[in-house]
Design an enzyme around this catalytic site. Structure first.
Site, PDB file in Angstrom:
ATOM      1  N   ASP A 286      -1.106  -2.754  -2.076  1.00 14.32           N
ATOM      2  CA  ASP A 286      -1.604  -3.299  -3.441  1.00 14.32           C
ATOM      3  C   ASP A 286      -2.563  -4.165  -3.151  1.00 14.32           C
ATOM      4  OD1 ASP A 286      -1.853  -3.261  -6.046  1.00 14.32           O
ATOM      5  OD2 ASP A 286      -0.068  -3.247  -6.599  1.00 14.32           O
TER       6      ASP A 286
HETATM    7  C1  NOJ Z   1      -2.776  -3.660  -8.796  1.00 19.70           C
HETATM    8  C2  NOJ Z   1      -2.043  -2.855  -9.589  1.00 19.70           C
HETATM    9  O1  NOJ Z   1      -0.496  -3.197  -8.939  1.00 19.70           O
HETATM   10  C3  NOJ Z   1      -2.115  -1.379  -8.799  1.00 19.70           C
HETATM   11  O2  NOJ Z   1      -1.255  -0.718  -9.685  1.00 19.70           O
HETATM   12  C4  NOJ Z   1      -3.370  -0.867  -8.814  1.00 19.70           C
HETATM   13  O3  NOJ Z   1      -3.762   0.313  -8.514  1.00 19.70           O
HETATM   14  C5  NOJ Z   1      -4.417  -2.144  -8.196  1.00 19.70           C
HETATM   15  N1  NOJ Z   1      -4.056  -3.198  -8.613  1.00 19.70           N
HETATM   16  C6  NOJ Z   1      -5.873  -1.651  -8.100  1.00 19.70           C
HETATM   17  O4  NOJ Z   1      -6.278  -1.859  -9.305  1.00 19.70           O
END
Ligand code: NOJ
Length: 747
Positions: A286
């Site tokens: 993430d």
């Molecule tokens: C953080 C989020 O937790 C995730 O779900 C997302 O895909 C990413 N950012 C990218 O935006």
């Protein structure tokens, strides 16, 4: 020409020659991947594991970096996120084509509930229990996104959530592993279409691996403390379903589980995902989660963070720069075998080949197709359909709904009536060059529906937050002139979502007081609750005659709501998550254990597992949702009462539409294992069927029960079904059980 220059030229020619061979159509993808890998330097390999944010929009803490183009040119970047539109993706891809090996970039984006056409937020859509509609919405999202340069969506989010304080509850399919698994499967199929490689398919990404939804206290990014059994039985099944559907990628999660950050969790990523489940795709971190292991306190610095993540099986680094800054050194120091890096690179290259990017890096950059798909007239029709299917009728006293066509004046009141972008929910996409004029507000939807046959009056009443009641007078005044009042209240769309956990989930501000003021007029009132999560609205629930949970329904919200209000669509949705009575009741979920002192009724809470000051029941239970018609359940029949291990029971039940409207019913099958070696839930959803019946029509439906449906993880964490008695319950919700029987599993 100098000798070194000649050497360089020779190497380039040779490399191009090899690359051509690598790209030859005749070779299998595995061979082509190997041929490319053989040409790569260690730095180029690590580059493939590196993902940066483009600067178009930010979905995490941004690192200012003006050298991205240069890094792409030198093969140091494998993927970009938040880069949209054929023009922009083409321009980055052109830069990648200037790199030595011309390895194409993949473009990732959070296409969570639509691209241009916005669908209901995933939690809302899950209320439809309509797997075909859900798959179609993902299909259309993929069609639009892929026409606009995207080849990878960070969806579906398949985290089970039992705590509505957690803002990301809006992004999943609710609290139940069975329903959520079915939905995860449908969404993956929808995004990926027939197969990767078709120009309207995008790679799906099952996230967040794992147990992110169990953050303690519902506070986003918080720790998770969980038994292996709960993890395996409740939180992992939707991920497994995504693997079964052929999902191309996984994203790990921000949280730690029992002290181990998921990003550095080998048990999850290597042992379960890539080992037991044989997942052949790749895992992305993430946003920044590799580097955040320093904050978790499990690693000292970026060097250790990279070591921990790559060892655990995390293949791509989203924006933490830990791999690009440390992996080469880790390999040189003998801490990371190059085979680990190779494995990660191969997984990523494989997907690039499957997407067809090596054959044509610009195949997703066709601006004509982009225009065509972003304006495809079929898409709003599908969005309206799934939006109607997502609206939950929570209350309908005296059959106030559907509204009579005889009504002459409607007062449409509230802070969300004329809102436009709010309807798009939290994860709407800022598509370049697209404004919001195509989004149908609630006001516009109603106007279109009634034309000039009905007089529509409007008042704001109050704002979503804040304590001003200055607008109450005008609202009451127009209510008095109307035959019926529709009050649209709730949250702001950005009150639920990532980093949007809340300790207070009541309807904000003075909105419920506005309802109170309007009720003094004695007019019939329909309340629309707009929200991304289950809210607490006991005053409304107890006093408003009719309530629709409209969530955030997307770009066709206004049309869908108007269809339901006037009965052009009969609501059929059922809640995939429990609505609590108060924050103090959280976590509350239907599939709990019985305990040694179960509380069975509010009349007797004496020394039972309950709160002294609260009902034992939630406000609205899992599986709940009304219709304008009524359904009668009868003739529950089991083909046998004793089930042998390898056999099946056929269960049949007759459903009759006993009301006046055509309608759809979601018939739910729950099981309970009466005695087993470990405590089991009081009921577990094991199947459901959605069927449409004309007024007066009846149909007999069938379910199959086999050993799989009776199995659970025993003390040794083996997946077993134990002999003994089981209850079978057929219901219109988890609480509204209409028919019950039992059977025995025999060895
Ligand atoms: C953080 C989020 O937790 C995730 O779900 C997302 O895909 C990413 N950012 C990218 O935006």
């Amino acid at each position: 020409m100098k000798k070194t220059a000649l050497n360089i030229l020779f190497i380039i020619v040779l490399n191009t020659f090899f690359l051509q061979i690598a790209l030859s159509q005749e070779k299998s993808i595995a061979q082509r991947v190997d041929s490319v890998l053989n040409l790569m330097t260690l730095d180029e390999k690590i580059g493939q594991l590196n993902q940066y944010n483009d600067d178009w929009t930010a979905t995490g803490p941004v690192t200012i970096d003006t050298s991205k183009a240069r890094q792409i040119q030198s093969g140091k970047v494998g993927s970009l996120l938040n880069c949209m539109g054929t023009e922009r993706t083409r321009s980055w891809q052109k830069i990648a084509m200037q790199s030595r090996l011309k390895i194409p970039l993949i473009f990732g984006q959070d296409v969570i509930h639509g691209y241009k056409t916005t669908f209901p937020i995933p939690l809302a859509e899950s209320c439809s229990w309509d797997l075909e509609a859900i798959e179609l919405s993902a299909r259309i999202s993929a069609t639009e996104a892929s026409a606009s340069g995207i080849n990878w969506t960070f969806a579906p989010m398949v985290d089970i959530a039992r705590d509505p304080r957690w803002g990301r509850v809006m992004e999943g399919a609710g609290e139940d592993p069975y329903l959520a698994s079915k939905i995860a499967y449908a969404r993956v199929k929808g995004f990926q279409g027939n197969k990767l490689g078709e120009t309207n398919s995008v790679m799906a990404c099952a996230k967040h691996f794992a147990a992110y939804g169990a953050a303690i206290g519902g506070r986003d990014y918080n720790s998770v403390d969980m038994s292996d059994r709960l993890l395996l039985e409740t939180y992992l099944p939707p991920f497994k379903a995504a693997v079964d559907a052929g999902v191309a990628t996984f994203m790990n999660s921000f949280n730690d589980i029992n002290g181990i950050p998921s990003t550095g969790n080998k048990y999850l990523q290597r042992d379960i995902l890539k080992g037991k489940w044989k997942f052949g795709g790749f895992v992305v971190s993430d946003w920044g989660s590799i580097g955040e292991m320093i904050n978790h306190g499990t690693v000292k610095n970026g060097y250790e963070a990279a070591l921990s993540a790559i060892t655990a099986g995390c293949d791509m680094d989203m924006e933490s720069r830990s791999y690009i800054n440390n992996l080469a050194q880790l390999v040189k120091n003998g801490k990371v075998p190059v085979a680990l890096v190779d494995d990660a690179v191969k997984r990523i290259l494989k997907k690039k080949f499957e997407l067809g990017l090596f054959d044509d890096p610009f195949r997703f950059c066709n601006s004509e197709r982009e225009q065509k798909e972003l304006n495809n007239p079929d898409h709003p029709i599908a969005a309206r359909d799934v939006a109607r299917k997502s609206i939950v009728l929570l209350k309908n006293q005296n059959r106030l709904l559907p509204l009579s066509k005889e009504i002459r004046t409607i007062a449409f009141i509230g802070p969300l009536v004329k809102a436009v972008n709010q309807n798009k929910g939290f994860w709407d996409v800022e598509v370049p060059g697209v404004d919001s004029s195509y989004v149908v507000s609630q006001w516009e939807g109603l106007q279109r529906k009634v034309g000039n046959k009905v007089k529509l009056l409007y008042a704001l009443g109050c704002s979503i937050e804040g304590d001003s009641k200055d607008g109450f007078g005008e609202a009451v005044n127009i209510a008095k002139q109307a035959d019926v009042v529709i009050l649209s209240i709730g949250e702001r769309r950005d009150m639920t979502g990532e980093a949007k956990s809340r300790s207070n989930i009541n309807i904000p501000g003075v909105q419920e007081e506005l309802l109170k003021a309007l009720l003094t007029t004695g007019k019939p009132i329909v309340v629309l609750i707009n929200a991304g999560r289950p809210l607490v609205f006991n005053y409304t629930a107890d006093n408003a005659p009719a309530i629709l949970s409209t969530w955030w329904l997307g770009s066709e919200a206004g049309n869908a709501i108007a269809d339901v209000l006037f009965g052009d669509y009969n609501p059929s949705a059922k809640l995939p998550i429990t609505f609590p009575l108060s924050v103090g009741q959280i976590p509350i979920y239907y599939n709990h254990f019985n305990t040694g002192r179960p509380a069975l009724s509010d009349d007797n809470r004496f020394y039972t597992s309950s709160y002294n000051d609260l009902s034992i029941w939630p406000k609205f239970e899992f599986g709940y949702g009304l219709s304008y018609t009524t359904f009668q359940y009868s003739n529950l029949h089991l083909s046998k009462k004793k089930l042998n291990y390898n056999d099946q029971i056929e269960v049949s039940v007759t459903i009759k539409n006993t009301g006046r409207y055509v309608g759809e019913e979601i018939v739910q099958l729950y099981l309970r294992d009466i005695v087993s070696s470990i405590a089991r839930p009081v009921e577990e959803l094991k199947d459901f069927k959605k069927l449409k019946l004309e007024a007066g029509q009846s149909e007999t439906i069938k379910f199959i029960i086999d050993r799989e449906k009776l199995s659970f993880y025993n003390q040794q964490l083996q997946w077993v079904a134990e002999p003994g008695e089981f209850d079978i319950m057929i219901g219109a919700s988890s609480r509204d059980i209409r028919l019950k029987d039992s059977f025995e599993l025999v060895e």
